[in-house]
Design an enzyme around this catalytic site. Structure first.
Site, PDB file in Angstrom:
ATOM      1  N   ASN A 103      17.954 -23.006   6.332  1.00  0.00           N
ATOM      2  CA  ASN A 103      17.234 -21.450   6.189  1.00  0.00           C
ATOM      3  C   ASN A 103      16.226 -21.997   5.637  1.00  0.00           C
ATOM      4  O   ASN A 103      16.208 -21.760   5.156  1.00  0.00           O
ATOM      5  CB  ASN A 103      18.251 -20.484   5.252  1.00  0.00           C
ATOM      6  CG  ASN A 103      17.629 -19.180   5.443  1.00  0.00           C
ATOM      7  OD1 ASN A 103      17.007 -18.850   6.360  1.00  0.00           O
ATOM      8  ND2 ASN A 103      18.027 -18.459   4.430  1.00  0.00           N
ATOM      9  N   TRP A 104      15.484 -21.620   7.487  1.00  0.00           N
ATOM     10  CA  TRP A 104      13.831 -22.095   6.622  1.00  0.00           C
ATOM     11  C   TRP A 104      13.434 -20.338   5.312  1.00  0.00           C
ATOM     12  O   TRP A 104      12.576 -21.258   4.939  1.00  0.00           O
ATOM     13  CB  TRP A 104      13.019 -22.419   7.872  1.00  0.00           C
ATOM     14  CG  TRP A 104      13.130 -23.341   8.057  1.00  0.00           C
ATOM     15  CD1 TRP A 104      14.341 -24.236   7.738  1.00  0.00           C
ATOM     16  CD2 TRP A 104      12.655 -24.096   9.514  1.00  0.00           C
ATOM     17  NE1 TRP A 104      14.782 -25.356   8.842  1.00  0.00           N
ATOM     18  CE2 TRP A 104      14.314 -24.950   9.926  1.00  0.00           C
ATOM     19  CE3 TRP A 104      12.046 -23.535  10.398  1.00  0.00           C
ATOM     20  CZ2 TRP A 104      13.695 -26.289  10.665  1.00  0.00           C
ATOM     21  CZ3 TRP A 104      11.359 -24.061  11.889  1.00  0.00           C
ATOM     22  CH2 TRP A 104      12.407 -25.704  11.421  1.00  0.00           C
ATOM     23  N   LYS A 105      13.952 -19.562   5.796  1.00  0.00           N
ATOM     24  CA  LYS A 105      13.286 -18.076   4.548  1.00  0.00           C
ATOM     25  C   LYS A 105      11.486 -18.155   5.024  1.00  0.00           C
ATOM     26  O   LYS A 105      11.717 -18.415   6.576  1.00  0.00           O
ATOM     27  CB  LYS A 105      13.641 -18.692   3.122  1.00  0.00           C
ATOM     28  CG  LYS A 105      14.885 -19.525   2.527  1.00  0.00           C
ATOM     29  CD  LYS A 105      15.736 -19.122   1.325  1.00  0.00           C
ATOM     30  CE  LYS A 105      16.715 -19.297   1.499  1.00  0.00           C
ATOM     31  NZ  LYS A 105      17.227 -19.467   0.134  1.00  0.00           N
ATOM     32  N   HIS A 115      22.833 -12.184   3.888  1.00  0.00           N
ATOM     33  CA  HIS A 115      22.250 -13.470   2.494  1.00  0.00           C
ATOM     34  C   HIS A 115      21.842 -12.169   1.252  1.00  0.00           C
ATOM     35  O   HIS A 115      21.188 -11.733   1.304  1.00  0.00           O
ATOM     36  CB  HIS A 115      20.620 -14.309   3.202  1.00  0.00           C
ATOM     37  CG  HIS A 115      20.130 -14.917   2.422  1.00  0.00           C
ATOM     38  ND1 HIS A 115      20.064 -15.348   1.029  1.00  0.00           N
ATOM     39  CD2 HIS A 115      20.573 -16.504   2.677  1.00  0.00           C
ATOM     40  CE1 HIS A 115      19.463 -16.370   0.635  1.00  0.00           C
ATOM     41  NE2 HIS A 115      19.913 -17.241   1.526  1.00  0.00           N
ATOM     42  N   GLU A 160      19.283 -12.999  -1.223  1.00  0.00           N
ATOM     43  CA  GLU A 160      18.274 -12.115  -0.718  1.00  0.00           C
ATOM     44  C   GLU A 160      17.675 -11.087   0.208  1.00  0.00           C
ATOM     45  O   GLU A 160      16.796 -10.032  -0.193  1.00  0.00           O
ATOM     46  CB  GLU A 160      16.673 -13.713  -0.243  1.00  0.00           C
ATOM     47  CG  GLU A 160      16.902 -14.983  -1.829  1.00  0.00           C
ATOM     48  CD  GLU A 160      16.196 -16.390  -0.882  1.00  0.00           C
ATOM     49  OE1 GLU A 160      16.126 -16.210   0.859  1.00  0.00           O
ATOM     50  OE2 GLU A 160      16.841 -17.207  -1.088  1.00  0.00           O
ATOM     51  N   GLU A 184      27.667 -18.367  -1.313  1.00  0.00           N
ATOM     52  CA  GLU A 184      26.279 -18.569  -1.949  1.00  0.00           C
ATOM     53  C   GLU A 184      26.520 -18.059  -3.346  1.00  0.00           C
ATOM     54  O   GLU A 184      26.191 -16.423  -2.997  1.00  0.00           O
ATOM     55  CB  GLU A 184      25.341 -18.129  -1.161  1.00  0.00           C
ATOM     56  CG  GLU A 184      25.195 -19.207   0.519  1.00  0.00           C
ATOM     57  CD  GLU A 184      23.638 -19.258   1.093  1.00  0.00           C
ATOM     58  OE1 GLU A 184      23.511 -20.199   1.749  1.00  0.00           O
ATOM     59  OE2 GLU A 184      22.641 -18.330   1.042  1.00  0.00           O
ATOM     60  N   GLY A 201      18.599 -21.377  -4.350  1.00  0.00           N
ATOM     61  CA  GLY A 201      17.013 -22.188  -5.294  1.00  0.00           C
ATOM     62  C   GLY A 201      16.415 -22.427  -6.512  1.00  0.00           C
ATOM     63  O   GLY A 201      15.736 -22.051  -6.894  1.00  0.00           O
ATOM     64  N   SER A 242      21.549 -25.022  -3.249  1.00  0.00           N
ATOM     65  CA  SER A 242      21.183 -26.273  -4.022  1.00  0.00           C
ATOM     66  C   SER A 242      21.581 -26.982  -3.797  1.00  0.00           C
ATOM     67  O   SER A 242      22.029 -27.705  -3.909  1.00  0.00           O
ATOM     68  CB  SER A 242      20.735 -26.152  -5.709  1.00  0.00           C
ATOM     69  OG  SER A 242      19.790 -24.743  -5.845  1.00  0.00           O
ATOM     70  N   GLY A 290      19.090 -24.331   1.669  1.00  0.00           N
ATOM     71  CA  GLY A 290      17.733 -23.631   2.038  1.00  0.00           C
ATOM     72  C   GLY A 290      16.304 -24.473   1.935  1.00  0.00           C
ATOM     73  O   GLY A 290      16.286 -25.578   2.728  1.00  0.00           O
ATOM     74  N   GLY A 291      15.927 -24.920   0.510  1.00  0.00           N
ATOM     75  CA  GLY A 291      15.142 -25.584   0.054  1.00  0.00           C
ATOM     76  C   GLY A 291      15.364 -27.483   1.018  1.00  0.00           C
ATOM     77  O   GLY A 291      13.545 -27.516   1.366  1.00  0.00           O
TER      78      GLY A 291
HETATM   79  P1  PGA Z   1      18.765 -23.152  -1.694  1.00  0.00           P
HETATM   80  O1  PGA Z   1      18.735 -21.745  -0.653  1.00  0.00           O
HETATM   81  O2  PGA Z   1      19.569 -24.600  -0.471  1.00  0.00           O
HETATM   82  O3  PGA Z   1      17.156 -23.690  -1.229  1.00  0.00           O
HETATM   83  O4  PGA Z   1      19.509 -22.887  -3.069  1.00  0.00           O
HETATM   84  C1  PGA Z   1      20.685 -21.908   0.378  1.00  0.00           C
HETATM   85  C2  PGA Z   1      20.421 -20.835   1.103  1.00  0.00           C
HETATM   86  O5  PGA Z   1      19.964 -19.268   0.218  1.00  0.00           O
HETATM   87  O6  PGA Z   1      20.459 -20.456   1.937  1.00  0.00           O
END
Ligand code: PGA
Length: 264
Positions: free
Chosen positions: A22-24, A108, A110, A180, A186, A226, A247-248
């Site tokens: 997930n490149w956000k 998600h 976010e 999640e 994050g 994470s 994500g990251g």
């Molecule tokens: P993260 O994000 O790996 O940066 O914690 C995961 C996600 O939000 O899908």
């Protein structure tokens, strides 16, 4: 049904693991193309995991061209539930499919935190995505306050019952669930494999009660929060963890490819 020994796990049915990046809100079109190309080139010759890239909307078409003819699949990061109309800023399921998406991330945390997503809107989005052939990756998870108040499993059950309201077994069978924990996203703070497995197992049992064992056993439940090359092996060894939503660590080909290699 025979038991199948797979990577140290005994399953009554094979679930192909999935690793989704997930490149956000990262990457220009050129950067997204370069990352997709690097990931494509770095994939192992024989792949026993489904690998998914979720770039921002603006880069979907360019990434679709980059990964064409490869085993990589494209996903949207969100979707609206209407097909078309006066909804400024929104993207429909049909538009995602048209841009080359096979999957879409829905719910998600976010989106829930910053954009007013609720279980009710998650439910509408799932019901809009399925008819156009998109596979929803449905995200659920508790906040730190909810975990500390021992409410984790109640929150998960409520997100599932409201988010999946009205879906039959064949529709549920087409979903991917991503657990999640909000406190792990994050933050560099990962759920321990035991913490994650407890919730994943709970999700599968909940699904089994609602739609039956065959569907629940076949459904993939990803862990997110994470995930790194350092912790993926331990996490994916848990019997009910079927891969990761990353994500990251998905923003660099090297770390993402390591997670793909280890996340099965
Ligand atoms: P993260 O994000 O790996 O940066 O914690 C995961 C996600 O939000 O899908």
């Amino acid at each position: 049904m025979p038991n199948i020994q797979r990577k140290g796990k005994i399953m009554t049915q094979i679930r192909t693991p999935m690793v989704a990046g997930n490149w956000k809100m990262h990457k220009t079109v050129a950067e997204a193309q370069a990352l997709a190309r690097e990931i494509r080139r770095g994939l192992p010759a024989s792949l026993d995991v489904d690998v998914v890239l979720a770039p921002p909307y603006t880069a979907l078409s360019a990434v679709a061209r980059e990964i064409h003819g490869s085993p990589l699949a494209l996903a949207g990061q969100d979707v609206f539930w209407e097909t078309q109309g006066a909804y400024t800023g929104a993207i429909s399921p049909l538009m995602l499919a048209d841009a080359g998406c096979r999957l879409v991330i829905i719910g998600h945390s976010e989106r829930r935190q910053y954009f007013g997503e609720t279980d009710a809107t998650v439910n509408k989005k799932i019901k809009a995505a399925l008819p156009v052939g998109l596979t929803p990756i449905v995200c659920i998870g508790e906040t730190l306050a909810q975990r500390e108040a021992q409410e984790t499993l109640a929150v998960i059950a409520s997100q599932l019952s409201n988010g999946l309201l009205g879906l039959g077994p064949s529709e549920v069978g087409r979903l991917v669930i991503a657990y999640e924990p909000v406190w792990a996203i994050g933050t560099g703070r990962t759920a321990t494999p035991a913490q994650a497995q407890e919730v994943h197992h709970f999700i599968r049992r909940w699904l089994q009660d609602q739609v039956g064992a065959p569907v629940a056993e076949g459904l993939r439940i990803l862990y997110g929060g994470s995930v790194t090359p350092e912790n993926i092996r331990e996490l994916s060894a848990a019997p009910d963890i079927d891969g990761a939503l990353v994500g990251g660590a998905s923003l660099k080909a090297e770390s993402f490819l390591k997670i793909v290699a280890l996340g099965r």
